[in-house]
Design an enzyme around this catalytic site. Structure first.
Site, short mmCIF file in Angstrom:
data_model
loop_
_atom_site.label_atom_id
_atom_site.label_comp_id
_atom_site.label_asym_id
_atom_site.label_seq_id
_atom_site.Cartn_x
_atom_site.Cartn_y
_atom_site.Cartn_z
N GLU A 1 4.00 0.39 -12.53
CA GLU A 1 5.15 0.95 -13.25
C GLU A 1 5.84 -0.20 -13.94
O GLU A 1 5.85 -1.33 -13.45
CB GLU A 1 6.17 1.60 -12.30
N ARG B 1 -1.05 8.15 -14.08
CA ARG B 1 -0.64 8.11 -12.66
C ARG B 1 0.23 9.34 -12.43
O ARG B 1 1.28 9.51 -13.06
CB ARG B 1 0.13 6.82 -12.36
N ASN C 1 4.31 5.69 -3.10
CA ASN C 1 5.12 5.00 -4.11
C ASN C 1 6.19 4.14 -3.46
O ASN C 1 6.92 4.58 -2.56
CB ASN C 1 5.80 6.03 -5.02
N GLU C 2 6.30 2.88 -3.90
CA GLU C 2 7.37 1.96 -3.49
C GLU C 2 7.75 2.17 -2.03
O GLU C 2 8.90 2.53 -1.71
CB GLU C 2 8.58 2.14 -4.41
N TRP D 1 6.36 3.72 -17.07
CA TRP D 1 7.22 4.79 -16.56
C TRP D 1 8.14 5.24 -17.68
O TRP D 1 8.85 4.41 -18.26
CB TRP D 1 8.04 4.28 -15.37
N TYR E 1 10.62 -4.13 -13.32
CA TYR E 1 11.82 -3.68 -14.02
C TYR E 1 12.75 -4.87 -14.20
O TYR E 1 12.30 -5.96 -14.56
CB TYR E 1 12.46 -2.51 -13.27
N HIS F 1 5.61 -3.19 -9.48
CA HIS F 1 6.46 -2.45 -10.41
C HIS F 1 7.45 -3.43 -11.02
O HIS F 1 8.18 -4.11 -10.29
CB HIS F 1 7.19 -1.32 -9.69
#
Length: 559
Positions: free
Chosen positions: A274, A101, A178-179, A304, A247, A245
């Site tokens: 991610e 990516r 992105n985001e 990531w 996290y 994503h």
């Protein structure tokens, strides 16, 4: 981009920004409960779909034009801030990735990537037999981050690249932005997302389109989950995939599996676009469950990030060097459910190239710069009709082999060796199709003496343990009369333990041998002072402790 509470994204050119997440962390049960209420909102109907063109979606799965399932296994690469790091795509391919990516800019926030540059990226992806996910990063945190651009602006950028992207549907996925929404009114994400998708389809784009979640990509309020069917149905082609994503919001197995299964059960395509694993003050993401669940459900994941992140703990490689994988990089490429074990090359390359011929064997390595803990190996290059993409250095002991390091060059330094110990090394070559050569000849090496005992003592203990893993602690004490300024600590695990994450330094591991270089904040150890390292690791049925340690190539006593 990694989300963290209360951290303002950095915006300096050529520096990867850190994504902000200003909402305090929630208890896992609260997140699960909120998301659980949204399950009934996901319909199980599947819209009529247009004829497949290249990569496409069918019955909630990402397929190639051949009809074969394609499961992304790869990494994120910050191309727009590091345009000179063109070797990176070859390096991630050599480590086994099937997808990359690529971070781009539409010019709203950072320097715009030109059509010529994007065309070159696609060419590099294809030359290295990688599927290329292209994303605009300028949208990051819109609504909360004042500098962020809109999805509409990003869509216009893609339309400006139409001539470059046309005909690349087999090789390229377009990740609109992105985001593209922060934590401020995340419900506002839905309509702009639909509008951007429709705008691209109206412009004639037949590519699979990827859309990221709000809440800085983590969707902790469930907006994407609740509205995914509406967004999906708005795409007349049905070739749309959602990206979550993961996290620190995703720090329990229940949160992760609930989210992924909600999409799978609804027949909606999803990948982990991610994710990070190293813990920080905001939580400890459960990357083991992310990777295991993705493998079980056959969902893609993209870690990531390759290198150049503003927080080095998330660099998979140190300084863009594939021979210097961080503990995070070792986990992603070589750990359980990692890229090396689970990645399958896109069928478009094997079917179009038909390359089943392995490279020739590399030359027998020669050894130089032998120390008590390292050796540099050099060998003659292998040859291949389509090009050699990497070399695997292995340690040979009787009839067994242990991975030592991977490189794209014809030399490598193997670290983490024990003093006064004999080792045997050999090399394999790999090409872009994944064909592996016969093993080279072997070279025997005996490391030198570790020298006199250093003015140091090391204490090692297991702080916590669970089936398949544990948390360890290492305390380094300066027993001398002068300060230690910068250090490298080495040890050998007795029984197949492997470091997943480490804090207090930068770890690399080759086979059983671990090498930890000091971090900026642990480099100095005053006389009678100490520093503490912590790490998590995987283990087998037993977990014996290392018996010896060296600091800067000299042996330390046990504390």
């Amino acid at each position: 981009m990694r989300s963290r509470t209360g951290i303002t994204p950095r915006t300096a050119p050529r520096t990867v920004p850190r994504t902000a997440r200003r909402t305090p962390r929630r208890m896992a049960t609260v997140v699960a409960a909120v998301l659980g209420l949204l399950v009934p909102l996901l319909s199980f109907a599947t819209p009529a779909q247009a004829a497949a063109t290249g990569l496409h979606i069918q019955n909630g799965r990402l397929l190639e034009a051949s009809g074969n399932d394609f499961v992304m296994r790869g990494v994120n690469h910050a191309h727009t801030w590091y345009p000179g790091e063109t070797q990176s795509l070859a390096d991630v391919k050599a480590l086994g990735a099937n997808t990359v990516r690529v971070v781009l800019s539409d010019g709203h926030r950072w320097t715009r990537n030109s059509p010529e540059d994007v065309a070159a990226v696609i060419t590099q992806c294809k030359a290295n037999r990688l599927i290329c996910v292209l994303e605009v990063h300028d949208t990051t945190g819109y609504g909360e981050e004042a500098a962020a651009g809109t999805l509409d602006h990003a869509a216009d950028y893609w339309i400006g690249l139409k001539d470059v992207l046309a005909g690349e549907e087999d090789y390229v996925i377009v990740n609109i932005g992105n985001e593209p929404w922060g934590n401020t009114n995340p419900a506002g994400w839905t309509e702009p997302t639909i509008a951007a998708v429709k705008k691209l389809r109206a412009a004639g784009f037949a590519h699979t389109i990827m859309v990221d979640a709000p809440n800085w990509g983590q969707d902790w309020q469930g907006v994407m989950r609740a509205n995914a069917r509406t967004v999906y149905d708005a795409d007349p082609t049905g070739n749309l995939i959602f990206s979550i994503h993961m996290y620190s919001v995703y720090d329990t197995a229940q949160e992760i599996t609930d989210y992924l299964n909600a999409f799978v059960n609804a027949g909606l395509p999803l990948l982990i676009g991610e994710f990070g694993g190293p813990p920080d003050q905001y939580g400890d993401p459960d990357e083991d469950t992310m990777m295991a669940a993705a493998q079980q459900l056959r969902l893609g994941y993209l870690a990531w990030s390759w290198s150049g992140n503003t927080d080095p703990v998330l660099d998979l490689s140190i300084g863009f060097d594939p021979a210097r994988l961080s503990s995070w990089g070792q986990r992603i490429f070589h750990g359980a459910n990692g890229i090396a074990a689970t990645s399958e090359e896109a069928d478009v390359y094997s079917s179009s190239g038909g390359d089943t011929t392995p490279p020739t064997s590399p030359g027998t390595p020669t050894a130089s710069a032998v120390t008590s803990s390292s050796v540099t190996l050099n060998w003659a290059a292998a040859t291949d009709a389509t090009g050699v993409t990497g070399y695997d250095v292995v340690r040979v002991a009787g009839g067994t082999e242990t991975a030592a390091t991977t490189t794209t060059h014809t030399s490598a330094t193997v670290t983490g060796l024990a003093p006064e110990t004999s080792y045997t090394f050999a090399v394999y070559a790999r090409d872009g199709a994944g064909n592996r050569s016969q093993r080279s000849g072997t070279v025997a090496v005996t490391t030198s003496s570790g020298g006199p005992a250093a003015s140091c003592a090391v204490a090692y203990r297991v702080a916590n343990e669970w089936p398949g893993g544990f948390q360890g602690e290492v305390v380094i004490r300066n027993t001398g009369s002068t300060a230690i300024n910068g250090w490298t600590l080495r040890w050998t695990f007795p029984d197949s333990q492997r470091v997943s994450n480490l804090w207090g330094g930068t770890a690399t591991q080759g086979g059983a041998d671990v090498s930890v270089a000091s971090a900026s904040y642990t480099a100095a150890i005053a006389p009678a002072g100490s520093v503490t390292l912590g790490f998590t690791a995987t283990k087998g049925a037993t977990n014996p402790s290392p018996t010896s340690f060296t600091l800067n190539e000299s042996a330390c006593s046990a504390a």
